[in-house]
Design a protein around this motif. Structure first.
Motif, PDB file in Angstrom:
ATOM      1  N   LEU A 114     -37.271 -20.332 -35.357  1.00  0.00           N
ATOM      2  CA  LEU A 114     -37.912 -21.580 -35.734  1.00  0.00           C
ATOM      3  C   LEU A 114     -38.060 -21.677 -37.250  1.00  0.00           C
ATOM      4  O   LEU A 114     -37.763 -22.717 -37.855  1.00  0.00           O
ATOM      5  CB  LEU A 114     -39.273 -21.693 -35.050  1.00  0.00           C
ATOM      6  N   ILE A 117     -38.410 -15.832 -31.497  1.00  0.00           N
ATOM      7  CA  ILE A 117     -38.479 -17.295 -31.423  1.00  0.00           C
ATOM      8  C   ILE A 117     -39.089 -17.867 -32.697  1.00  0.00           C
ATOM      9  O   ILE A 117     -38.605 -18.856 -33.255  1.00  0.00           O
ATOM     10  CB  ILE A 117     -39.269 -17.733 -30.175  1.00  0.00           C
ATOM     11  N   ILE A 123     -41.324 -13.413 -28.592  1.00  0.00           N
ATOM     12  CA  ILE A 123     -42.081 -14.423 -29.348  1.00  0.00           C
ATOM     13  C   ILE A 123     -41.786 -14.288 -30.837  1.00  0.00           C
ATOM     14  O   ILE A 123     -41.618 -15.293 -31.539  1.00  0.00           O
ATOM     15  CB  ILE A 123     -43.589 -14.293 -29.055  1.00  0.00           C
TER      16      ILE A 123
END
Length: 108
Positions: free
Chosen positions: A12, A8, A5
């Motif tokens: 992003l 990610i 996470i």
């Protein structure tokens, strides 16, 4: 699962910061097409040859400032040399844009 996470979110964040969300300006061009006849021709028609380092108006070399003072109304036909950049064309078209009674046509 937690490190995935984090990766990610970092990706992003990277893509959001590296992309641009601004729109580029567009210049509307009209091209001369074969067989498209106009009803009346403008009284003042000038021929402009545009190269990477030259600007020729009706056979006489001029500068961009002289072009803006000599061409007020009528029609400007622009012929491009093979090695003319798009930026050079934009540099000529932007000052001519929006003048009343002046139409600009870029020839193929």
């Amino acid at each position: 699962m937690t490190p995935l996470i984090d990766v990610i979110f970092l990706l992003l964040l990277f893509f959001m910061l590296s992309s641009t969300f601004s729109r580029f300006a567009e210049i509307e061009l009209t091209q001369a097409a074969a067989g498209s006849g106009a009803g009346t021709a403008p009284a003042d028609r000038v021929f402009l040859q545009l190269g990477p380092d030259r600007l020729v108006l009706n056979g006489a070399s001029i500068t961009l400032d002289d072009l803006l003072t000599q061409v007020e109304t009528g029609q400007v036909l622009i012929s491009l040399d093979a090695d003319t950049s798009a930026q050079r064309l934009v540099d000529v078209l932007v000052p001519l844009r929006g003048r009343d009674g002046l139409t600009v046509t870029v020839l193929e």
